[in-house]
Design a protein around this motif. Structure first.
Motif, PDB file in Angstrom:
ATOM      1  N   VAL A  66       0.812  -1.074   0.024  1.00 15.34           N
ATOM      2  CA  VAL A  66      -0.156   0.041  -0.004  1.00 15.34           C
ATOM      3  C   VAL A  66       0.828   0.892   0.010  1.00 15.34           C
ATOM      4  N   GLN A  67       1.938   1.370   0.699  1.00 15.21           N
ATOM      5  CA  GLN A  67       2.862   2.217   0.652  1.00 15.21           C
ATOM      6  C   GLN A  67       3.466   2.452  -0.573  1.00 15.21           C
ATOM      7  N   VAL A  68       3.821   1.369  -1.434  1.00 13.90           N
ATOM      8  CA  VAL A  68       4.180   1.801  -2.804  1.00 13.90           C
ATOM      9  C   VAL A  68       3.202   2.329  -3.385  1.00 13.90           C
ATOM     10  N   LEU A  69       1.838   2.028  -3.424  1.00 12.98           N
ATOM     11  CA  LEU A  69       0.895   2.698  -3.951  1.00 12.98           C
ATOM     12  C   LEU A  69       0.691   4.175  -3.945  1.00 12.98           C
ATOM     13  N   ALA A  70       1.081   4.596  -2.492  1.00  9.25           N
ATOM     14  CA  ALA A  70       1.089   6.042  -1.895  1.00  9.25           C
ATOM     15  C   ALA A  70       1.989   6.796  -2.625  1.00  9.25           C
ATOM     16  N   LEU A  71       3.132   6.317  -3.301  1.00  6.52           N
ATOM     17  CA  LEU A  71       4.195   6.807  -3.641  1.00  6.52           C
ATOM     18  C   LEU A  71       4.307   7.095  -5.395  1.00  6.52           C
ATOM     19  N   THR A  72       3.174   6.575  -5.775  1.00  3.95           N
ATOM     20  CA  THR A  72       2.917   6.819  -7.254  1.00  3.95           C
ATOM     21  C   THR A  72       2.645   8.317  -7.750  1.00  3.95           C
ATOM     22  N   ASP A  73       3.212   8.767  -8.754  1.00  4.50           N
ATOM     23  CA  ASP A  73       2.788  10.189  -9.420  1.00  4.50           C
ATOM     24  C   ASP A  73       1.436  10.436  -9.774  1.00  4.50           C
ATOM     25  N   ALA A  74       0.761   9.270  -9.891  1.00  2.00           N
ATOM     26  CA  ALA A  74      -0.558   9.556 -10.346  1.00  2.00           C
ATOM     27  C   ALA A  74      -1.391   9.797  -9.275  1.00  2.00           C
ATOM     28  N   LEU A  75      -1.242   9.117  -8.046  1.00  2.16           N
ATOM     29  CA  LEU A  75      -1.937   9.301  -7.066  1.00  2.16           C
ATOM     30  C   LEU A  75      -1.596  10.571  -6.423  1.00  2.16           C
ATOM     31  N   LYS A  76      -0.472  11.128  -6.163  1.00  2.00           N
ATOM     32  CA  LYS A  76       0.010  12.358  -5.665  1.00  2.00           C
ATOM     33  C   LYS A  76      -0.594  13.471  -6.645  1.00  2.00           C
ATOM     34  N   SER A  77      -0.519  13.441  -7.761  1.00  2.00           N
ATOM     35  CA  SER A  77      -0.993  14.301  -8.700  1.00  2.00           C
ATOM     36  C   SER A  77      -2.734  14.448  -8.779  1.00  2.00           C
ATOM     37  N   ARG A  82      -5.641   7.485 -14.117  1.00  6.22           N
ATOM     38  CA  ARG A  82      -4.352   6.989 -14.316  1.00  6.22           C
ATOM     39  C   ARG A  82      -3.910   5.827 -13.192  1.00  6.22           C
ATOM     40  N   PHE A  83      -4.525   6.373 -11.945  1.00  3.39           N
ATOM     41  CA  PHE A  83      -4.256   5.470 -10.718  1.00  3.39           C
ATOM     42  C   PHE A  83      -4.945   4.241 -10.788  1.00  3.39           C
ATOM     43  N   ARG A  84      -6.064   4.147 -11.392  1.00  3.00           N
ATOM     44  CA  ARG A  84      -6.922   2.902 -11.297  1.00  3.00           C
ATOM     45  C   ARG A  84      -6.279   1.708 -11.658  1.00  3.00           C
ATOM     46  N   PRO A  85      -5.749   1.701 -12.832  1.00  2.00           N
ATOM     47  CA  PRO A  85      -5.166   0.301 -13.221  1.00  2.00           C
ATOM     48  C   PRO A  85      -4.242   0.031 -12.313  1.00  2.00           C
ATOM     49  N   ILE A  86      -3.205   0.813 -11.811  1.00  2.66           N
ATOM     50  CA  ILE A  86      -2.215   0.559 -10.854  1.00  2.66           C
ATOM     51  C   ILE A  86      -2.759   0.083  -9.616  1.00  2.66           C
ATOM     52  N   ALA A  87      -3.779   0.438  -9.145  1.00  2.32           N
ATOM     53  CA  ALA A  87      -4.379   0.062  -7.803  1.00  2.32           C
ATOM     54  C   ALA A  87      -5.128  -1.575  -8.061  1.00  2.32           C
ATOM     55  N   MET A  88      -5.650  -1.632  -9.326  1.00  4.52           N
ATOM     56  CA  MET A  88      -6.320  -2.949  -9.791  1.00  4.52           C
ATOM     57  C   MET A  88      -5.239  -3.821 -10.061  1.00  4.52           C
ATOM     58  N   GLY A  89      -3.934  -3.566 -10.340  1.00  2.30           N
ATOM     59  CA  GLY A  89      -3.082  -4.415 -10.224  1.00  2.30           C
ATOM     60  C   GLY A  89      -2.517  -4.908  -8.860  1.00  2.30           C
ATOM     61  N   PHE A  90      -2.518  -4.018  -7.869  1.00  6.81           N
ATOM     62  CA  PHE A  90      -2.126  -4.308  -6.514  1.00  6.81           C
ATOM     63  C   PHE A  90      -3.151  -5.421  -6.209  1.00  6.81           C
ATOM     64  N   LEU A  91      -4.480  -5.128  -6.323  1.00  5.86           N
ATOM     65  CA  LEU A  91      -5.587  -6.058  -5.910  1.00  5.86           C
ATOM     66  C   LEU A  91      -5.506  -7.398  -6.482  1.00  5.86           C
ATOM     67  N   PRO A 160      -0.502   7.154   4.772  1.00  2.84           N
ATOM     68  CA  PRO A 160      -0.724   8.556   4.608  1.00  2.84           C
ATOM     69  C   PRO A 160       0.061   8.628   3.102  1.00  2.84           C
ATOM     70  N   VAL A 161      -0.563   9.428   2.558  1.00  2.00           N
ATOM     71  CA  VAL A 161       0.012  10.184   0.916  1.00  2.00           C
ATOM     72  C   VAL A 161       0.609  11.277   1.023  1.00  2.00           C
ATOM     73  N   PHE A 162       1.811  11.379   0.912  1.00  3.65           N
ATOM     74  CA  PHE A 162       2.632  12.744   1.044  1.00  3.65           C
ATOM     75  C   PHE A 162       2.836  13.448  -0.306  1.00  3.65           C
ATOM     76  N   ARG A 163       2.707  14.794  -0.369  1.00  2.00           N
ATOM     77  CA  ARG A 163       3.284  15.521  -1.438  1.00  2.00           C
ATOM     78  C   ARG A 163       3.949  16.955  -0.862  1.00  2.00           C
ATOM     79  N   ASP A 164       5.261  17.100  -1.087  1.00  2.00           N
ATOM     80  CA  ASP A 164       5.887  17.928  -0.507  1.00  2.00           C
ATOM     81  C   ASP A 164       5.894  18.074   0.969  1.00  2.00           C
ATOM     82  N   GLY A 165       6.108  16.796   1.575  1.00  7.64           N
ATOM     83  CA  GLY A 165       6.151  16.550   2.741  1.00  7.64           C
ATOM     84  C   GLY A 165       4.856  16.959   3.672  1.00  7.64           C
TER      85      GLY A 165
END
Length: 505
Positions: A66-77, A82-91, A160-165
């Motif tokens: 889950v922490q790896v998912l939180a680091l993806t640029d699609a989610l941060k932005s 664009r984040f959906r297929p990444i999440a579905m791959g994890f599931l 948590p999902v971080f952006r700029d700290g």
């Protein structure tokens, strides 16, 4: 107290020998039961530790994904398409029942893997854990709660999902409850065991057996209080199914969840009762065999004793008849003899008869020296019992010694009545005896008997010119039949006889 019969005594002997062995065997069985309980207690504790390690390892792997998912640029932005297929791959690794949600600080859902209609997503039900993630900036693990999207009870991993700290989002993953159920089923040692996973409030979210009836319920009262107060413990409890358990629990340091395990008490007690039953059965069979053998032996011995008594009675009858015949022959033989000679012979015959009567009374098992002497001297004690002084220890005599000593004492008393202290009204006799033990204790020899007859107050004693038949009888009997010696001292104040012989071992 009445004497117990031989069968009863033998039965008590068998019971007194067998019952302690049965009790000892029962003690061993109980000792083994106590050891088995201690081993079971340790095995239950080891089981919860093993499940905790497996659970923590799986949750760490899950949290890392889950922490790896939180680091993806699609989610941060905020590009959720664009984040959906990444999440579905994890599931895919968790199956269709896993769900990923993304929400903001206010608990508004921005993304759900369960639907593409983001406009109709409801607010998060578990707002407390969302606030906790934003406040602590650390992954969190929820208790069991009702999921708004799944419409069922779930537990979640919140990251948590971080952006700029700064924490901008919170990503939540609710794994399938079935994966925890499968984990417990693989860890269950046998059907006698109960395994449970509970949240920090003691609510069950996975369990074997009977998961359908127990998931969502709080732990039983017998263990709940201990779970809320202690980090780890082993105790006796009653399961939600009403089964008494020896149970253990421990808390996960990672998730705070509680892992519980217990083995049914009946599976621990059943071997004890089974072993006790087997021990009692075997002991009872052995006791019955022993009692039957004792009764049989008692019957055999009783028959032998009956035959022995019959033979003794027959012997007594024959001996009495023989003595009567001898007396009749003596009367015929000594018809022309003097009265003194007849009295001598009849007296000796009477002493032999008295000794025989005493032995007959004791069934020819021997008698006490004191009894032998008193029977022989009874005729002389009737008129003046104070003229005799007797002292000495108890000395058991064999039948042979009893007969010979009775003849010797009779001869001595006869001589005293004719010539010595018993021939007047003032004479007395001091008869004493003692045992002489060998000083060398290494020699296994029987003690010797020394008997002394001392007369006083009678006529003045003078040594006889020739020795009579009575004196020779005393010396020969002591030497030839007793293996000892007899001495006589003719002292002026009275005659002293000393007889020494070896007792039979």
């Amino acid at each position: 107290m009445p004497k117990l019969s031989l069968p009863v005594r033998l039965a008590l002997l068998v019971a007194g020998t067998t019952l302690p062995l049965i009790v000892f065997a029962g003690g061993i069985v109980f000792h083994n039961y106590v050891q088995d309980r201690n081993e079971a207690r340790q095995r239950v504790l080891d089981t919860v530790h093993s499940i905790r390690l497996t659970l923590d390892a799986e949750m760490q792997r899950m949290t890392g994904g889950v922490q790896v998912l939180a680091l993806t640029d699609a989610l941060k932005s905020g590009d959720f398409e664009r984040f959906r297929p990444i999440a579905m791959g994890f599931l895919e690794q968790y199956g269709k029942d896993g769900t990923i949600l993304v929400c903001d600080r206010d608990g508004h859902q921005l993304f759900s893997s369960a639907t593409t209609d983001t406009a109709s997503l409801p607010a998060r039900n578990n707002r407390e854990i969302v606030e906790q993630v934003f406040r602590t900036r650390q992954p969190q693990y929820s208790n069991l709660f009702f999921g708004a999207m799944k419409r069922q009870q779930v537990v979640t991993v919140e990251v948590p999902v971080f952006r700029d700290g700064e924490v901008i989002y919170e990503i939540s993953f609710s794994p399938p409850i079935a994966m925890f159920q499968t984990m417990l089923e693989k860890q269950q040692p046998s059907t006698d065991w109960t395994l449970s996973l509970l949240d920090r409030d003691g609510i069950v979210f996975a369990r074997v057996p009977n998961p359908a009836d127990t998931i969502g319920k709080r732990a039983s009262d017998s263990v709940y209080e201990a779970m809320m107060q202690r980090q780890e413990a082993t105790l006796s409890s009653v399961s939600l199914d009403g089964v008494p358990l020896m149970s253990s629990f421990t808390h996960s340091a990672l998730t705070g969840w509680i892992i519980g395990a217990g083995v049914a008490e009946h599976s621990l007690v059943a071997p004890l009762w089974r072993n006790l039953a087997v021990t009692s059965l075997i002991g009872g069979v052995l006791l019955a065999i022993g009692l039957a053998f004792a009764v049989r032996m008692a019957t055999t011995i009783a028959r032998g004793e009956m035959l022995h008594d019959l033979l003794i009675e027959e012997l007594n009858h024959r001996v009495k008849n023989t003595l009567a015949i001898l007396q009749a022959i003596a009367v015929q033989t000594f018809r022309s003899a003097s009265r003194t000679e007849r009295e001598k012979f009849e007296g000796r015959l009477g002493a032999l008869a008295e000794a025989h009567n005493l032995l007959s009374k004791e069934k020819w098992q021997g008698s006490e020296l004191d009894d032998v002497i008193r029977r022989v001297l009874k005729p002389y004690q009737l008129s003046s019992p104070d003229r005799f002084k007797m002292s000495g220890p108890q000395v058991p005599l064999s039948p042979r010694l009893a007969l010979v000593l009775s003849m010797i004492v009779h001869e001595i008393a006869t001589n005293a009545a004719k010539y010595g202290a018993l021939s007047n009204d003032s004479g007395t006799v001091d008869l004493s005896w003692d045992l002489l033990l060998d000083k060398d204790v290494t020699k296994l020899q029987a003690p010797k008997l020394r008997m002394a007859w001392r007369e006083s107050g009678g006529p003045v004693v003078a040594a006889p010119i020739r020795r009579g038949f009575g004196s020779r009888l005393i010396e020969r009997s002591a030497r030839d039949q007793l293996g000892g010696e007899a001495t006589v001292d003719f002292l002026p104040r009275g005659v002293v006889y000393t007889i020494t012989c070896a007792l039979e071992q």
